[in-house]
Design a protein around this motif. Structure first.
Motif, mmCIF file in Angstrom:
data_model
loop_
_atom_site.group_PDB
_atom_site.id
_atom_site.type_symbol
_atom_site.label_atom_id
_atom_site.label_comp_id
_atom_site.label_asym_id
_atom_site.label_seq_id
_atom_site.Cartn_x
_atom_site.Cartn_y
_atom_site.Cartn_z
ATOM 1 N N UNK A 142 -73.602 -20.830 45.795
ATOM 2 C CA UNK A 142 -72.932 -19.570 45.546
ATOM 3 C C UNK A 142 -74.329 -18.590 45.373
ATOM 4 N N UNK A 143 -74.093 -17.463 45.996
ATOM 5 C CA UNK A 143 -75.247 -16.428 45.865
ATOM 6 C C UNK A 143 -74.949 -15.208 45.406
ATOM 7 N N UNK A 144 -75.085 -14.876 44.257
ATOM 8 C CA UNK A 144 -74.728 -13.627 43.608
ATOM 9 C C UNK A 144 -75.757 -12.627 44.080
ATOM 10 N N UNK A 145 -75.077 -11.267 44.471
ATOM 11 C CA UNK A 145 -76.125 -10.490 44.821
ATOM 12 C C UNK A 145 -75.792 -9.026 44.026
ATOM 13 N N UNK A 146 -74.904 -9.138 43.141
ATOM 14 C CA UNK A 146 -74.190 -8.079 42.265
ATOM 15 C C UNK A 146 -73.612 -8.627 41.138
ATOM 16 N N UNK A 147 -73.604 -7.771 40.055
ATOM 17 C CA UNK A 147 -72.998 -8.057 38.847
ATOM 18 C C UNK A 147 -72.044 -6.588 38.434
ATOM 19 N N UNK A 148 -70.989 -6.934 37.914
ATOM 20 C CA UNK A 148 -69.924 -5.891 37.589
ATOM 21 C C UNK A 148 -69.664 -4.733 38.698
ATOM 22 N N UNK A 149 -68.771 -5.365 39.767
ATOM 23 C CA UNK A 149 -68.179 -6.728 39.976
ATOM 24 C C UNK A 149 -69.624 -7.762 40.589
ATOM 25 N N UNK A 156 -71.501 -14.758 57.541
ATOM 26 C CA UNK A 156 -71.766 -13.942 58.716
ATOM 27 C C UNK A 156 -72.841 -13.050 58.643
ATOM 28 N N UNK A 157 -73.687 -13.362 57.621
ATOM 29 C CA UNK A 157 -75.014 -12.373 57.354
ATOM 30 C C UNK A 157 -76.206 -13.246 57.482
ATOM 31 N N UNK A 158 -76.839 -12.391 57.553
ATOM 32 C CA UNK A 158 -78.343 -12.862 57.969
ATOM 33 C C UNK A 158 -78.687 -14.127 56.780
ATOM 34 N N UNK A 159 -78.654 -13.679 55.589
ATOM 35 C CA UNK A 159 -78.757 -14.511 54.438
ATOM 36 C C UNK A 159 -78.148 -15.782 54.488
ATOM 37 N N UNK A 160 -76.803 -15.870 54.921
ATOM 38 C CA UNK A 160 -76.062 -16.883 55.137
ATOM 39 C C UNK A 160 -76.358 -17.687 56.164
ATOM 40 N N UNK A 161 -76.813 -17.042 57.496
ATOM 41 C CA UNK A 161 -77.555 -18.021 58.559
ATOM 42 C C UNK A 161 -78.544 -18.526 58.132
ATOM 43 N N UNK A 162 -79.401 -18.127 57.208
ATOM 44 C CA UNK A 162 -80.807 -18.720 56.800
ATOM 45 C C UNK A 162 -80.477 -19.872 56.044
ATOM 46 N N UNK A 163 -79.525 -19.912 55.006
ATOM 47 C CA UNK A 163 -79.090 -20.844 54.201
ATOM 48 C C UNK A 163 -78.356 -22.115 55.065
ATOM 49 N N UNK A 164 -77.570 -21.598 56.158
ATOM 50 C CA UNK A 164 -76.955 -22.801 56.897
ATOM 51 C C UNK A 164 -78.171 -23.469 57.635
ATOM 52 N N UNK A 165 -79.080 -22.758 58.005
ATOM 53 C CA UNK A 165 -80.342 -23.616 58.753
ATOM 54 C C UNK A 165 -80.927 -24.528 57.877
ATOM 55 N N UNK A 166 -81.079 -24.202 56.345
ATOM 56 C CA UNK A 166 -81.602 -25.211 55.587
ATOM 57 C C UNK A 166 -80.417 -26.231 54.963
ATOM 58 N N UNK A 167 -79.071 -26.205 55.781
ATOM 59 C CA UNK A 167 -78.355 -27.318 55.622
ATOM 60 C C UNK A 167 -77.416 -26.867 54.016
ATOM 61 N N UNK A 168 -77.555 -25.600 53.746
ATOM 62 C CA UNK A 168 -76.592 -25.153 52.582
ATOM 63 C C UNK A 168 -75.380 -24.345 53.011
ATOM 64 N N UNK A 169 -74.483 -24.591 52.502
ATOM 65 C CA UNK A 169 -73.149 -23.928 53.014
ATOM 66 C C UNK A 169 -72.842 -23.114 51.761
ATOM 67 N N UNK A 170 -72.191 -21.867 52.046
ATOM 68 C CA UNK A 170 -71.581 -21.094 50.907
ATOM 69 C C UNK A 170 -70.360 -21.603 50.695
ATOM 70 N N UNK A 171 -70.018 -21.305 49.459
ATOM 71 C CA UNK A 171 -68.740 -21.620 48.823
ATOM 72 C C UNK A 171 -67.566 -20.720 49.592
ATOM 73 N N UNK A 172 -66.427 -21.212 49.824
ATOM 74 C CA UNK A 172 -65.270 -20.392 50.718
ATOM 75 C C UNK A 172 -64.837 -19.241 49.231
ATOM 76 N N UNK A 173 -64.698 -17.999 49.983
ATOM 77 C CA UNK A 173 -64.421 -16.744 49.057
ATOM 78 C C UNK A 173 -62.988 -16.367 49.851
#
Length: 253
Positions: A142-149, A156-173
């Motif tokens: 899980x990658x928080x980028x803001x709070x409240x909310x 589908x983002x660049x950050x998501x693609x970077x993590x996928x390349x590292x073998x890290x997959x984002x939790x489903x939202x």
């Protein structure tokens, strides 16, 4: 004697003219400067105090940009607003718009910026491989980028693609937008292996890290450089290496 430079025009490859550029994209500003481009102004978020600032990414001073009479204004589909793009075009300025959502486009845009800026093409870089003889197991995060909310990133983002390349997959939202809002109990129910906390765009403090640890029990909370995760371009290959080290699984006892 090598006369290639003397016959460039004859071969249909005219010399490029170095162009005066205003960049409203932090990633592009960093990349253009590294390429030797003539960047005369940028946004205040570009972290280049030596350059003239012409407002933010979402609220640039269009009149000031026009007054600078640049040869090119660099924008990004995600970072900047369509109304500012249209105002710059209506003022007669040439505009370059990047659209980076994955590692392939992150490297491709470097060459595109070089050609648009009138500087030599850079040496072709490749994305470092993270697979070895014994690759790390697939992990979720899980990658928080803001709070409240609370907000996060999607795959589908660049950050998501970077993590996928590292073998890290984002939790489903449930929210399928690029930057969905989320409740921490929704995240906790999925028991992610990691909570990856970037240094930007939100400045998370110690109290926020404690809040995340308490809400998402059992997940390893790791702080990372937000620029390495979200900025693309010339920094991408080295950023991959730094993130690989920062997010490596702890040594087995």
């Amino acid at each position: 004697m090598d006369t290639d430079q003397d016959t460039t025009a004859e071969r249909g490859r005219p010399r490029r003219e170095r162009r005066r550029i205003v960049s409203l994209v932090p990633s592009s500003t960093e990349t253009l400067l590294a390429l030797g481009a003539d960047v005369v102004a940028c946004s205040r978020f570009c972290e280049q105090p030596q350059l003239t600032h012409v407002g933010g990414t979402k609220n640039p001073d269009v009149a000031e940009i026009v007054a600078l009479a640049p040869d090119l204004v660099v924008l990004d589909r995600e970072e900047n607003r369509i109304e500012d793009h249209d105002a710059l075009v209506a003022a007669g300025l040439e505009v370059f718009v990047s659209d980076v959502t994955d590692l392939t486009s992150a490297l491709k845009v470097v060459g595109e910026l070089a050609r648009a800026a009138g500087v030599p093409d850079p040496r072709v870089e490749t994305v470092p491989s993270v697979d070895g003889d014994d690759p790390a197991p697939r992990r979720t995060a899980f990658v928080p980028i803001w709070r409240r909310p609370w907000m996060t990133i999607s795959s589908a983002t660049y950050g998501g693609a970077v993590l996928a390349h590292l073998g890290i997959h984002l939790v489903a939202i449930a929210d399928d937008t690029a930057y969905p809002t989320v409740e921490l109990d929704e995240v906790a129910a999925q028991r992610p292996d990691l909570v990856i906390v970037p240094s930007e765009p939100y400045e998370f403090g110690a109290a926020h890290l404690a809040e995340l640890s308490e809400a998402i029990v059992g997940s390893r909370v790791i702080e990372v450089d937000g620029q390495d995760l979200f900025w693309w371009g010339v920094r991408t290959p080295d950023a991959i290496n730094r993130l690989t080290a920062a997010l490596a699984p702890p040594p087995t006892p």
